[in-house]
Design a protein around this motif. Structure first.
Motif, PDB file in Angstrom:
ATOM      1  N   GLU A 658     -58.560   7.402   0.307  1.00  8.90           N
ATOM      2  CA  GLU A 658     -58.850   7.735  -1.090  1.00  8.90           C
ATOM      3  C   GLU A 658     -57.592   7.691  -1.945  1.00  8.90           C
ATOM      4  O   GLU A 658     -57.619   7.190  -3.077  1.00  8.90           O
ATOM      5  CB  GLU A 658     -59.492   9.115  -1.186  1.00  8.90           C
ATOM      6  N   GLN A 659     -56.487   8.205  -1.428  1.00  4.72           N
ATOM      7  CA  GLN A 659     -55.268   8.256  -2.240  1.00  4.72           C
ATOM      8  C   GLN A 659     -54.772   6.855  -2.583  1.00  4.72           C
ATOM      9  O   GLN A 659     -54.101   6.669  -3.606  1.00  4.72           O
ATOM     10  CB  GLN A 659     -54.157   9.035  -1.523  1.00  4.72           C
ATOM     11  N   TYR A 660     -55.105   5.885  -1.752  1.00  6.58           N
ATOM     12  CA  TYR A 660     -54.644   4.517  -1.999  1.00  6.58           C
ATOM     13  C   TYR A 660     -55.751   3.621  -2.556  1.00  6.58           C
ATOM     14  O   TYR A 660     -55.622   2.402  -2.539  1.00  6.58           O
ATOM     15  CB  TYR A 660     -54.007   3.943  -0.731  1.00  6.58           C
ATOM     16  N   GLY A 661     -56.803   4.240  -3.057  1.00  8.83           N
ATOM     17  CA  GLY A 661     -57.783   3.506  -3.852  1.00  8.83           C
ATOM     18  C   GLY A 661     -58.833   2.738  -3.103  1.00  8.83           C
ATOM     19  O   GLY A 661     -59.553   1.932  -3.714  1.00  8.83           O
ATOM     20  N   PHE A 662     -58.968   2.946  -1.801  1.00  5.24           N
ATOM     21  CA  PHE A 662     -59.992   2.231  -1.046  1.00  5.24           C
ATOM     22  C   PHE A 662     -61.368   2.842  -1.330  1.00  5.24           C
ATOM     23  O   PHE A 662     -61.527   4.059  -1.402  1.00  5.24           O
ATOM     24  CB  PHE A 662     -59.707   2.307   0.459  1.00  5.24           C
ATOM     25  N   THR A 663     -62.341   1.984  -1.497  1.00  6.13           N
ATOM     26  CA  THR A 663     -63.727   2.430  -1.605  1.00  6.13           C
ATOM     27  C   THR A 663     -64.387   2.242  -0.246  1.00  6.13           C
ATOM     28  O   THR A 663     -64.170   1.242   0.438  1.00  6.13           O
ATOM     29  CB  THR A 663     -64.493   1.647  -2.681  1.00  6.13           C
ATOM     30  N   PHE A 664     -65.200   3.215   0.129  1.00  6.24           N
ATOM     31  CA  PHE A 664     -65.842   3.157   1.438  1.00  6.24           C
ATOM     32  C   PHE A 664     -67.065   4.041   1.412  1.00  6.24           C
ATOM     33  O   PHE A 664     -67.248   4.874   0.508  1.00  6.24           O
ATOM     34  CB  PHE A 664     -64.872   3.576   2.550  1.00  6.24           C
ATOM     35  N   VAL A 665     -67.888   3.885   2.418  1.00  5.94           N
ATOM     36  CA  VAL A 665     -69.060   4.739   2.569  1.00  5.94           C
ATOM     37  C   VAL A 665     -68.901   5.526   3.860  1.00  5.94           C
ATOM     38  O   VAL A 665     -68.208   5.105   4.791  1.00  5.94           O
ATOM     39  CB  VAL A 665     -70.376   3.931   2.595  1.00  5.94           C
ATOM     40  N   THR A 666     -69.540   6.686   3.891  1.00  4.05           N
ATOM     41  CA  THR A 666     -69.540   7.503   5.102  1.00  4.05           C
ATOM     42  C   THR A 666     -70.687   7.068   5.997  1.00  4.05           C
ATOM     43  O   THR A 666     -71.827   6.911   5.543  1.00  4.05           O
ATOM     44  CB  THR A 666     -69.681   8.993   4.739  1.00  4.05           C
ATOM     45  N   ILE A 667     -70.380   6.872   7.255  1.00  4.37           N
ATOM     46  CA  ILE A 667     -71.382   6.480   8.250  1.00  4.37           C
ATOM     47  C   ILE A 667     -71.619   7.659   9.185  1.00  4.37           C
ATOM     48  O   ILE A 667     -70.694   8.134   9.861  1.00  4.37           O
ATOM     49  CB  ILE A 667     -70.913   5.249   9.060  1.00  4.37           C
ATOM     50  N   HIS A 668     -72.854   8.162   9.193  1.00  5.44           N
ATOM     51  CA  HIS A 668     -73.250   9.215  10.116  1.00  5.44           C
ATOM     52  C   HIS A 668     -73.980   8.586  11.303  1.00  5.44           C
ATOM     53  O   HIS A 668     -74.298   7.385  11.287  1.00  5.44           O
ATOM     54  CB  HIS A 668     -74.143  10.230   9.399  1.00  5.44           C
ATOM     55  N   PRO A 669     -74.232   9.356  12.360  1.00  5.86           N
ATOM     56  CA  PRO A 669     -74.871   8.757  13.540  1.00  5.86           C
ATOM     57  C   PRO A 669     -76.151   7.989  13.231  1.00  5.86           C
ATOM     58  O   PRO A 669     -76.368   6.887  13.757  1.00  5.86           O
ATOM     59  CB  PRO A 669     -75.141   9.965  14.438  1.00  5.86           C
ATOM     60  N   GLU A 670     -76.989   8.521  12.365  1.00  4.02           N
ATOM     61  CA  GLU A 670     -78.262   7.845  12.073  1.00  4.02           C
ATOM     62  C   GLU A 670     -78.066   6.532  11.324  1.00  4.02           C
ATOM     63  O   GLU A 670     -78.970   5.691  11.291  1.00  4.02           O
ATOM     64  CB  GLU A 670     -79.188   8.768  11.283  1.00  4.02           C
ATOM     65  N   ASP A 671     -76.874   6.340  10.735  1.00  2.40           N
ATOM     66  CA  ASP A 671     -76.612   5.092  10.013  1.00  2.40           C
ATOM     67  C   ASP A 671     -76.318   3.933  10.943  1.00  2.40           C
ATOM     68  O   ASP A 671     -76.173   2.788  10.482  1.00  2.40           O
ATOM     69  CB  ASP A 671     -75.440   5.289   9.051  1.00  2.40           C
ATOM     70  N   PHE A 672     -76.205   4.208  12.262  1.00  3.44           N
ATOM     71  CA  PHE A 672     -76.020   3.123  13.219  1.00  3.44           C
ATOM     72  C   PHE A 672     -77.309   2.333  13.449  1.00  3.44           C
ATOM     73  O   PHE A 672     -77.289   1.305  14.113  1.00  3.44           O
ATOM     74  CB  PHE A 672     -75.525   3.677  14.565  1.00  3.44           C
TER      75      PHE A 672
END
Length: 880
Positions: A658-672
């Motif tokens: 986050e501090q370096y500006g990357f965008t990402f999504v959180t992956i939880h177990p069910e997202d596999f």
């Protein structure tokens, strides 16, 4: 409400008991007060009592106000500015004589910080502060309490993790009386860091850490006491002295004071019939200086923690002798465990009572030994100043010219915020064998907080302590080596000889010397504008301190001409620039020059003004050119795995990204659930990923992850990966996805994807191989995209990390390798160096069209190793 300066809330009224406000007694079975309830009670007591003034210290990550109550006699509170001046003057001994200091010590009052802890699942701490506040105020005329209030100013914090107290109390009260009563919170109890909130004492990455440091530097207490709960079973409370080893640079006088206070607490417990106190042991050493409740020792404050027994939350537990370890069943008194606790019921209220006794014992000690406490603060600082004239290093020299110039600034701003004074050369000077230009930073060690500079800038050599001769090592409680110049990739030169007078005349202290008179303010982190956009901490960051704010990198500079901006990945802010450029619609390439030339990132599609904005705000050294052929780098869809059991390493990874500006999504177990490739291109697995797998054995990693704190897991957080999910995961990689495994997450990928890679240290006994929490040297391949910007020889932080050997069928590249002979240890502790010789520390494993990046180190550990952040960033960009 109050903002730094203590002001009475309102007129006096009837003092309310805690149970009349909460609806239950603090420590009651199956009841936990939230932070909101605690603050409400503190406000009511402050409004009703002349002994209490409430002060606002700052705000948490989630925006809650952090408060502390000043608790003392009305006369002391009326003169609080005067007593603060005395405390600050003694903390900074320059210009004081011993006689002056003794007079100030007699005239002053002891400043004692006590709080309800910061590990939010250690729930007794915030409950005990409610009871302690009431008992001190309601018994203010009792001779023993009056003696304390006349001689001590207590800084009583309900907790120093407000967000965690609120989350944990709400979670438990939601589940109490259900099958999920003991289930674990499905997230970290402090944003980003969880339990590691107590490991940020010198880096100050978290806003809560900066609130504490800001407050301490304004008030300069003589004692800091933080409550914890994980005493070694079956003892009821662990107290200092600490286990071995302790910090090598900790001022001796502070160590003795801490030991005395620990014994005073034990005495107070025995006087009240509260048995089961123990000391030392092997669990809680004080080697690592990053604990927020130990780091202040290096600034001449007696700082420590205790560990009171805990079952789980507010649920009671009945113990029998059969629950005890076999060697503790005789209940034999021991030298440092004089009154063994017999089995029986242990309740939250018991822990609250033990904590209150401990806190009162500390206050009694401070009242009885007020004069020596204050004088010792002065003496310890005086002795540190004198030591700087006798013991090398006599100074630390930090050149402005660095591989990443901003990394040096990141290091120095943190130190200055913590009170270490930094100077700057006004003209060239020769120090030792080197001549340094004007602008070079110098940290002289003849200053009162020099012990902190020595502790974090020197190399650590952890002592070889064994359980028995030739046996396994006594495992460090935390890190064994953390040297910041090594971790951050910053060149720091230690002065082996005293600085000559001609050099000192060329040194100008950055910022003003500490003044006794200050007007306390709350730490305001929530500025709408980033005060220092070049550094990694947003908002006010370190700029609330004038000395920190004055430390800045050279202005951003760009040479050449043309529409293409060339950036060096050796500069971490290059990745900020890339992420901002994508937001503005630009394109990015990775380019390499002639054979062996380093990889550079190029940005196209920004006009000259936008290019200059990036270079200026991020303090980048860049070039322009007409064209630069290279490999297209498309903005990847990044996923970061987060288990429902909470992951500190995932939190730190998230913070760094986050501090370096990357965008990402959180992956939880069910997202596999397949297809994973429809969601992301790159999956990052943190060191402690703990991916739950339905087929895991009862004692396997999946089962442990789902067991929480011993209770049943709520169904919404109980998903485990199926065989279909794992097949989809493999298809994601083979189809062109990238998986980035940090340290021990590599085991999951190797096993599930059946990679032709072996961890050569798996199964070795600790006496054969031991390498935890240390810094080692590796040889990198900077020509590979994942290692772009890295030096050929790099320092990496490892912590029980895997060591790789490739097997038949391996396709890919060795990204980093250990040396063929000798020891790669740079700082910390290593047994069995031969197992590292010639082995890989990082791999890029090709699997059909995809890649699995195995990093046998922790590139973002606790937000400290700025020298390897770029490995994580490069790996995140390494997709098809």
């Amino acid at each position: 409400m109050l903002t730094g300066a203590p002001i009475a809330l309102s007129g006096q009224g009837r003092l309310p008991a805690a149970e009349s406000v909460l609806g239950f007694r603090p420590g009651a079975d199956y009841k936990l007060a939230t932070y909101d309830q605690s603050v409400d009670y503190f406000k009511r007591v402050a409004a009703a009592s002349k002994h209490v003034k409430l002060v606002e210290a700052g705000r948490t990550s989630q925006g809650r106000v952090m408060y502390f109550a000043l608790v003392s006699s009305p006369d002391n509170l009326a003169k609080i500015d005067h007593y603060r001046e005395i405390a600050r003057r003694l903390a900074h001994p320059q210009g004081l004589t011993d006689a002056d200091a003794r007079k100030l010590s007699r005239d002053g009052k002891a400043f004692v910080h006590i709080d309800g802890g910061l590990h939010a699942t250690e729930v007794a701490g915030p409950q005990h502060t409610l009871q302690l506040l009431y008992d001190l105020v309601s018994r203010g005329t009792d001779p023993d309490i009056k003696f304390i209030l006349d001689n001590v100013v207590l800084f009583l914090w309900p907790t120093i993790n407000p967000d965690g107290q609120q989350m944990v109390a709400e979670w438990y009260m939601q589940n109490v009386g259900t099958p999920y009563e003991l289930s674990g919170l499905p997230r970290l109890y402090q944003d980003y860091v969880g339990h590691d909130n107590n490991r940020d004492g010198y880096m100050l990455n978290m806003v809560e850490s900066r609130v504490l440091e800001h407050t301490w530097r304004q008030w300069e207490p003589q004692i800091i006491y933080v409550h914890h709960q994980s005493g070694p079973f079956p003892t009821r409370i662990w107290l200092p002295p600490f286990s071995e080893p302790v910090g090598t640079d900790a001022p001796f006088l502070m160590s003795r004071e801490v030991n005395m206070i620990g014994m005073a607490i034990a005495k107070g417990l025995e006087e009240r019939g509260q048995v089961g106190a123990t000391h030392m042991g092997t669990a809680f050493d004080a080697w690592y200086p990053g604990y927020v409740d130990y780091a202040p020792n290096f600034k001449n404050i007696a700082a420590f923690w205790t560990e009171t027994a805990l079952f789980q939350y507010a649920t009671p537990r009945e113990y029998t002798i059969d629950d005890f370890p076999e060697n503790m069943r005789s209940l034999r008194p021991q030298s440092l465990y004089s009154s063994p606790w017999p089995p029986g019921t242990w309740r939250l209220r018991d822990a609250v009572d033990y904590m209150e006794t401990a806190s009162l014992s500390v206050l009694e000690f401070a009242a009885k030994y007020k004069d020596s406490l204050l004088y010792n603060r002065y003496q310890a600082g005086r002795d540190q100043i004198a030591l700087g004239g006798k013991k090398a290093p006599f100074a630390y020299v930090v050149p402005r010219e660095q591989r990443d110039p901003v990394a040096a600034v990141e290091l120095l701003r943190r130190m200055a915020f913590g009170g270490v004074r930094i100077s700057e050369l006004t003209e060239p000077a020769t120090i030792g064998a080197d001549t340094f230009p004007a602008g070079t930073w110098v940290i002289p060690t003849d200053q009162e907080f020099a012990a902190m500079a020595r502790e974090v800038l020197d190399v650590q050599s952890y002592p070889d302590l064994r359980q028995y001769p030739g046996g396994p090592p006594e495992r460090p409680y935390d890190a064994a080596g953390w040297s910041l110049p090594l971790q951050m990739g910053v060149r720091v030169v230690a002065a082996a000889s005293p600085l000559p007078d001609d050099v000192r005349r060329k040194m100008k202290t950055i910022g003003a010397l500490p003044e006794s008179k200050v007007s306390p303010t709350a730490y305001d982190a929530a500025l709408k504008k980033d005060a220092a956009p070049f550094d990694s901490v947003p908002g006010a960051g370190f700029d609330s301190d004038p000395a920190s704010a004055a430390i800045a990198p050279a202005a951003g500079h760009v040479t050449g001409s043309g529409p293409v901006l060339i950036l060096d990945p050796a500069q971490n802010n290059t990745f900020r620039a890339i992420n901002r450029a994508w937001q503005q619609g630009a394109t990015v390439q990775a380019s390499a020059g002639a054979s062996g030339a380093p990889i550079r990132y190029t940005i196209r599609g920004l006009d000259e003004r936008a290019q200059q904005e990036l270079v200026t705000t991020l303090s980048l050294q860049a070039e322009r050119t007409l064209s630069a052929p290279g490999r297209a780098v498309r903005q990847p869809r990044i996923g970061l795995f987060q288990p429902w059991s909470g992951s500190m390493d995932e939190g730190w990874t998230r913070w760094v990204l986050e501090q370096y500006g990357f965008t990402f999504v959180t992956i939880h177990p069910e997202d596999f659930k397949p297809p994973l490739g429809e969601k992301i291109d790159v999956l990052i697995l943190a060191d402690d990923a703990r991916i739950p797998i339905a087929a895991a054995a009862n004692d396997g990693p999946g089962a442990r992850a789902m067991s929480g704190r011993g209770g049943m897991v709520r169904p919404e957080y109980s998903y485990q990966l199926t065989a279909s999910d794992l097949q989809g995961f493999e298809q994601f990689v083979r189809g062109g996805g990238t998986v980035v495994c940090l340290s021990n997450a590599s085991t999951f990928a190797i096993q599930q994807l059946k990679l032709p890679v072996r961890n050569v240290i798996a199964g070795l006994r600790p006496e054969q191989f031991f390498l935890r929490g240390s810094i080692v040297s590796v040889t990198t391949d900077p020509a590979h995209p994942v290692m772009a910007g890295m030096p050929d020889k790099a320092a990496v932080f490892v912590d029980g990390s895997p060591v790789f050997e490739t097997e038949d069928g391996f396709k890919g590249s060795v990204l980093a390798r250990y040396q063929e002979s000798g020891s790669p240890l740079l700082s910390g502790y290593l047994i069995g160096e031969r197992y590292l010789h010639g082995k890989a520390a990082a791999l890029d494993v090709q699997l059909d069209a995809g890649h699995v990046v195995l990093l046998g180190f922790r590139p973002e550990w606790r937000g400290q190793p700025f020298g390897t952040f770029r490995v994580l960033f490069n790996a995140a960009l390494f997709s098809r």
